[in-house]
Each structure stands twice: as C-alpha cells, then as structure tokens.
Scaffold this motif. Structure first.
Motif, PDB file in Angstrom:
ATOM      1  N   HIS A   1       1.150  -1.294   0.194  1.00  0.00           N
ATOM      2  CA  HIS A   1       0.354  -0.462  -0.033  1.00  0.00           C
ATOM      3  C   HIS A   1       0.973   1.451   0.124  1.00  0.00           C
ATOM      4  O   HIS A   1       0.538   2.310  -0.700  1.00  0.00           O
ATOM      5  CB  HIS A   1      -0.867  -0.394   1.303  1.00  0.00           C
ATOM      6  CG  HIS A   1      -2.147  -0.935   0.966  1.00  0.00           C
ATOM      7  ND1 HIS A   1      -1.831  -2.585   1.270  1.00  0.00           N
ATOM      8  CD2 HIS A   1      -3.362  -0.168   0.728  1.00  0.00           C
ATOM      9  CE1 HIS A   1      -3.438  -2.805   1.048  1.00  0.00           C
ATOM     10  NE2 HIS A   1      -4.361  -1.326   0.689  1.00  0.00           N
ATOM     11  N   LEU A   2       1.779   0.333   0.869  1.00  0.00           N
ATOM     12  CA  LEU A   2       2.998   2.433   0.691  1.00  0.00           C
ATOM     13  C   LEU A   2       4.008   2.829  -0.499  1.00  0.00           C
ATOM     14  O   LEU A   2       3.972   4.077  -0.878  1.00  0.00           O
ATOM     15  CB  LEU A   2       4.301   1.920   2.150  1.00  0.00           C
ATOM     16  CG  LEU A   2       2.962   2.277   3.370  1.00  0.00           C
ATOM     17  CD1 LEU A   2       4.298   2.171   4.403  1.00  0.00           C
ATOM     18  CD2 LEU A   2       2.843   3.392   3.413  1.00  0.00           C
ATOM     19  N   VAL A   3       3.752   1.571  -0.997  1.00  0.00           N
ATOM     20  CA  VAL A   3       3.715   1.931  -2.954  1.00  0.00           C
ATOM     21  C   VAL A   3       3.658   2.563  -3.108  1.00  0.00           C
ATOM     22  O   VAL A   3       3.385   3.224  -3.887  1.00  0.00           O
ATOM     23  CB  VAL A   3       4.823   0.250  -2.928  1.00  0.00           C
ATOM     24  CG1 VAL A   3       4.895   0.541  -4.751  1.00  0.00           C
ATOM     25  CG2 VAL A   3       6.012  -0.096  -2.167  1.00  0.00           C
ATOM     26  N   LEU A   4       2.260   1.928  -3.246  1.00  0.00           N
ATOM     27  CA  LEU A   4       0.835   2.382  -3.777  1.00  0.00           C
ATOM     28  C   LEU A   4       0.900   3.745  -3.708  1.00  0.00           C
ATOM     29  O   LEU A   4       0.740   4.631  -5.042  1.00  0.00           O
ATOM     30  CB  LEU A   4      -0.525   1.456  -3.913  1.00  0.00           C
ATOM     31  CG  LEU A   4      -0.551   0.989  -4.955  1.00  0.00           C
ATOM     32  CD1 LEU A   4      -1.632  -0.461  -4.053  1.00  0.00           C
ATOM     33  CD2 LEU A   4       0.293   0.269  -6.329  1.00  0.00           C
ATOM     34  N   ASP A   5       0.742   3.731  -3.233  1.00  0.00           N
ATOM     35  CA  ASP A   5       0.404   5.734  -2.275  1.00  0.00           C
ATOM     36  C   ASP A   5       1.734   6.868  -2.322  1.00  0.00           C
ATOM     37  O   ASP A   5       2.307   7.907  -1.780  1.00  0.00           O
ATOM     38  CB  ASP A   5      -0.290   5.887  -1.505  1.00  0.00           C
ATOM     39  CG  ASP A   5       0.276   5.168   0.036  1.00  0.00           C
ATOM     40  OD1 ASP A   5       1.946   5.395   0.084  1.00  0.00           O
ATOM     41  OD2 ASP A   5       0.061   5.588   1.353  1.00  0.00           O
ATOM     42  N   GLY A   6       3.053   5.466  -2.953  1.00  0.00           N
ATOM     43  CA  GLY A   6       3.610   6.702  -3.589  1.00  0.00           C
ATOM     44  C   GLY A   6       4.951   7.054  -2.147  1.00  0.00           C
ATOM     45  O   GLY A   6       5.220   7.714  -1.714  1.00  0.00           O
ATOM     46  N   THR A   7       4.835   6.674  -0.974  1.00  0.00           N
ATOM     47  CA  THR A   7       5.090   6.674   0.228  1.00  0.00           C
ATOM     48  C   THR A   7       6.854   6.215   0.164  1.00  0.00           C
ATOM     49  O   THR A   7       7.412   6.526   0.247  1.00  0.00           O
ATOM     50  CB  THR A   7       4.432   6.798   1.240  1.00  0.00           C
ATOM     51  OG1 THR A   7       3.194   7.140   1.126  1.00  0.00           O
ATOM     52  CG2 THR A   7       5.720   7.458   2.533  1.00  0.00           C
ATOM     53  N   LEU A   8       6.337   5.146  -0.897  1.00  0.00           N
ATOM     54  CA  LEU A   8       7.461   4.624  -0.395  1.00  0.00           C
ATOM     55  C   LEU A   8       7.922   4.140  -2.321  1.00  0.00           C
ATOM     56  O   LEU A   8       7.480   3.634  -3.171  1.00  0.00           O
ATOM     57  CB  LEU A   8       7.790   3.380  -0.210  1.00  0.00           C
ATOM     58  CG  LEU A   8       7.710   2.228   0.968  1.00  0.00           C
ATOM     59  CD1 LEU A   8       7.649   0.827   1.946  1.00  0.00           C
ATOM     60  CD2 LEU A   8       8.630   3.069   2.047  1.00  0.00           C
ATOM     61  N   ARG A   9       9.287   3.791  -2.442  1.00  0.00           N
ATOM     62  CA  ARG A   9      10.038   4.125  -3.943  1.00  0.00           C
ATOM     63  C   ARG A   9       9.213   2.119  -4.279  1.00  0.00           C
ATOM     64  O   ARG A   9       8.746   0.983  -3.987  1.00  0.00           O
ATOM     65  CB  ARG A   9      11.328   3.997  -4.086  1.00  0.00           C
ATOM     66  CG  ARG A   9      11.995   2.354  -3.886  1.00  0.00           C
ATOM     67  CD  ARG A   9      13.065   2.311  -3.991  1.00  0.00           C
ATOM     68  NE  ARG A   9      13.712   2.050  -3.197  1.00  0.00           N
ATOM     69  CZ  ARG A   9      14.871   0.344  -3.424  1.00  0.00           C
ATOM     70  NH1 ARG A   9      14.306  -0.706  -4.507  1.00  0.00           N
ATOM     71  NH2 ARG A   9      15.545  -0.916  -2.729  1.00  0.00           N
ATOM     72  N   GLU A  10       8.809   2.326  -5.459  1.00  0.00           N
ATOM     73  CA  GLU A  10       9.189   0.839  -6.367  1.00  0.00           C
ATOM     74  C   GLU A  10       9.897  -0.620  -5.766  1.00  0.00           C
ATOM     75  O   GLU A  10      11.208   0.024  -6.102  1.00  0.00           O
ATOM     76  CB  GLU A  10       8.463   0.997  -7.928  1.00  0.00           C
ATOM     77  CG  GLU A  10       7.950   2.251  -8.510  1.00  0.00           C
ATOM     78  CD  GLU A  10       6.427   1.712  -8.646  1.00  0.00           C
ATOM     79  OE1 GLU A  10       6.388   0.169  -8.714  1.00  0.00           O
ATOM     80  OE2 GLU A  10       6.018   2.570  -8.595  1.00  0.00           O
ATOM     81  N   CYS A  11       9.335  -1.197  -5.194  1.00  0.00           N
ATOM     82  CA  CYS A  11       9.996  -2.462  -5.061  1.00  0.00           C
ATOM     83  C   CYS A  11       9.332  -4.071  -4.675  1.00  0.00           C
ATOM     84  O   CYS A  11       7.901  -3.398  -5.121  1.00  0.00           O
ATOM     85  CB  CYS A  11      10.577  -1.814  -3.549  1.00  0.00           C
ATOM     86  SG  CYS A  11       9.851  -1.856  -2.341  1.00  0.00           S
ATOM     87  N   ASP A  12      10.068  -4.740  -4.663  1.00  0.00           N
ATOM     88  CA  ASP A  12       8.795  -5.941  -4.131  1.00  0.00           C
ATOM     89  C   ASP A  12       9.311  -5.517  -2.760  1.00  0.00           C
ATOM     90  O   ASP A  12       9.694  -5.557  -1.934  1.00  0.00           O
ATOM     91  CB  ASP A  12      10.209  -7.053  -4.005  1.00  0.00           C
ATOM     92  CG  ASP A  12       9.205  -8.437  -4.035  1.00  0.00           C
ATOM     93  OD1 ASP A  12       8.036  -8.321  -3.119  1.00  0.00           O
ATOM     94  OD2 ASP A  12       9.998  -9.401  -4.033  1.00  0.00           O
TER      95      ASP A  12
END
Lengths: 228, 228
Positions: A168-179
């Motif tokens: 979720h944090l990846v989706l909302d842009g808080t984390l970078r693209e990653c596994d």
DNA sequence: GCTATCTTGAACTGATGAGTTCAATTCAAA
DNA sequence: TTTGAATTGAACTCATCAGTTCAAGATAGC
C-alpha cells in the motif's frame, strides 16, 4: 471407562455443550484444568526442554494429579504440541495486531516505522515468544511437523501482513517501486537480527533503551533504502 | 589406573610429548580416537539432540567402545561441550577468512559486498553451522555457559571483524559517516534474517539461486543506506 | 438421594540410558 | 620380548521417567 487416546485429545461425553462448569470457584471444572495443564506444560517445557520435562512436574505445576493430565492429553507429545500451539497462537495474534496498526497511522513515515519496529520488538522479546522459538528450534528434528505448522503460521504470516502494508505504501507513493515481500523480509531482519545478536539468542535481556535504539536504526536504514 | 575425571579431560601420562602414535594405520592411536569420538559425538548430538543422544550410539558411530569414550571425556556434558566447541571453532575460522577477503578487494563496492554476502551465506547455510546454532539454541537453558562462550566467540567476532572492515570503508570515503558496528550488525541481519526465514530456521534447504538473490538484495539495501 | 463422570494419590511396570566394573586383549615403546 | 598403559565387550547398577492401574473420593446432573 477410558476415552482418551482418540484423536489425540480426550472429549468428555457430557461436555458436548459445556458452559462454565464451575463459575464460582476457579480452578475446578474440566476446562479450567485443561487450561491450567496447558499453561503449566508450556512453562515446564520452556524451563527444562522437552526431554527433561517430567510429566509429574507438569501435573504438580498445574495443581493436578498425573492421571488427570493423561485424561486430557493422550501422551507427552500431544501435550507438547498443544501447549506450544496455544502459545504460538497468542504470540501470532499480538504480532498481527501490531502490524495492523501501521495502516491507520497518519503521521510521518519515520515515526510510524519506528513505532511499528518498537512494538514488533516488544513482541519479539516477550518471554513466552522467546520460549516458543527456542522450543521450536530445539525440537525441530524431533517434531518436524509442528515446526512447519507453527512457524509458517507465525513468522510467515507476520511478514506477509507486513508486505501487504508496504504494498500500500508503494501504491500511495510513500515508498519507491520495489518488491514489498522483500522489503518486509528485510525490515523484519533489521529488527530481529540485532535483537538476536544483542540478546545472545534470547539468553540475556536487552534494555528498553537498546531495544528502542534498534528500532530507530532499523527504521532509518529502511527509509534510506526504500523511501521515495 | 583411572586418570579421567580430572579437569574434565583425560591426560595420558605417556602422551606428554605425543607425536603421531600410529602414522601407518589411521584410526588407531589415542589422538585419532579422540578426534573420531568428537566428530561422532557432534553428528549424533546434531541428529538426536543432547538428551536423546545415547553415549552408546556415539561410541558405535566413532567405532570405539563405550569405556573408551569415558576414558577421554569425564561425562556426557563434557563431551557435548568439547564437541560443540570444536565445531564452532571451525565455523568461526571459515567466517573470519571470508570477512578478511573484503579488505584486499579492489573492485566496485557493490560486487565486493555481494561477494562477501554470498560467501557469508555459504558459511551460514553449512550443515554443521546450522547444527551448531540449533544445538546452542536448544540447550541454551541447560548449558548457559557454553552458550555465552561460543556465541561470543563466533557471532560476536564475525560482526566485530565486519565492523572493522566497514570502519576502513568509512575512512576512505566509500561509506558515509556512520557507526560501523551498527552497519555490521545490520549487514549481517540482512543476510541471516532472510536466510532464517526462507530455510524455516534451518529445517529446509535454500536453493543456490535464492541464496544468491538474498546476498544481492542485502548488498543493494546496504548500499542504498550506507554508501556515500 | 442416586448415578455417571472425573479426579486423586499412590503404587507399579517397563524401558531407557548414564556411568562403572572387569577380565581379556591389543599396542607402542624400550 | 617384556612391560605398562589403552582398548574392548559384556554385563551390571542405579536412577529416571512415561504411562497404567486401582480403589477411594469428589462433583454435577437428575
């Protein structure tokens, strides 16, 4: 009449719909006794290890006669499995509750991760949790099944829940693209690894300050590596 | 004459200056027997756990009579301690050798860290190492001393050596300003944690590809967090 | 009260395994 | 070859402990 040794656990014919059998005096009644035995068993197993734990000692610790133990559990193995499973279940519950909290946090990423880390470490350092891990590791070769059952339903599910949050944090842009799965695995490692190291595999207490420091360091490294 | 039970280990009066006592046929001679017993003891302990390991089984595995075992080691506990210590020593040696390699690398940081990580994981995944950790964890409550002795001379020293290397990398500007000890602790965690997770605490093999992937991921995260 | 169920203590069985003993033997060294 | 220490197998002691048995209570439901 003996009706143990069927399916590993005894079932009293009368208790098919068993309310509280003795609501006034606790400690009496089948269910209370069963719980007392499970609890005592866990403590004795944790203290002495499986092989060194005497069923007599467990019965004594539970305030119960030895035949009563065998009335509730077919044998020592069954007792061990159920006692461990019960405690592992409790530990898993606490862990998942902690991870769940990450979702409804609104604050800054760093403080949320530090908080999450600190709480997970509390779970990790809990005496019963340490004992569960130790027993699991110790008897891994003697009880291969219990190991896979419990371990997969604990470590596995915590990391999975964590991965879900991170996704979720990846989706909302808080984390970078990653596994997210890998991120979760590493976040957990950054907490558990240093704890393992500092506590000498659970044989020594780690101060609250040190635990907090580990959580902060883990959050810091994680953010440097994974924040956008 | 019995001269065991003095200081935990037997000392043959004749072997004060013992060369190879039987250079032709191996397996004969006191020292070979002692080594054979230690090796067999480790394997049986690793397979059955301390409590379940029968001294008779160890003697049989070593190709030696039971009284011979007691002629070399006062009792089962001593045998356990020495067998474990011997294997832990070997494991430590390999680990340190690997870390040492990091110093004389000239290539790029990433490839050097990936290489270091992969090699440390090989040590970590080694059967005997897994067995040492399992036994150590299992008997931590029964043998508190052995745990601190060994653990401090293994995990401890590896992380210390790693910290030393990282301190140099900070000085020459390859890594940012940071606490090398913490960096070392985390690098080790990024390797050991996922390995622990994937191998289900050592009860399952992790493929070479997966091991390599873990090393790469660890190096990547570490570089993002610590490279200048 | 009456009955079926469960608990209890204590004693018992059977197995397992640590550590010892001993007489017979092997072996290295002198 | 002699000598003294080390090894061997087998039998033995002693303790511990899982699991059972049983007769004598508790306990709850009817």
């Amino acid at each position: 009449m003996r009706w143990a040794s069927i399916g590993g656990m005894a079932r009293p014919p009368t208790s098919q719909s068993p309310k509280a059998q003795h609501p006034s005096t606790p400690g009496t009644g089948r269910i209370d006794k069963r719980a007392a035995i499970l609890d005592a068993a866990f403590q004795v197993f944790a203290r002495d290890g499986y092989a060194n734990a005497a069923v007599d000692a467990i019965a004594a610790a539970a305030g119960v006669a030895k035949p009563t133990v065998y009335n509730h559990f077919t044998d020592k193995q069954t007792l061990f499995r159920e006692a461990l499973a019960a405690d592992a279940e409790r530990a898993l519950g606490r862990n998942l509750a902690v991870v769940q909290r990450l979702s409804d946090g609104r604050g800054e990423l760093r403080s949320r991760l530090e908080d999450l880390g600190a709480r997970l470490i509390e779970c990790y350092a809990d005496d019963r949790s340490v004992a569960v891990r130790r027993l699991l590791c110790a008897e891994a070769s003697t009880f291969p099944e219990i190991h896979s059952e419990i371990r997969e339903q604990t470590g596995e599910r915590v990391v999975a829940a964590l991965a879900d949050r991170f996704a979720h944090l990846v989706l909302d842009g808080t984390l970078r693209e990653c596994d997210p799965a890998q991120a979760a695995e590493q976040f957990e490692a950054l907490l558990a690894g240093p704890m393992e190291h500092r506590s000498r595999s659970g044989s020594r207490k780690v101060s609250a300050a040190a635990r907090r420091a580990i959580a902060k360091a883990a959050a810091d490294t994680f953010i440097r590596a994974y924040a956008r």
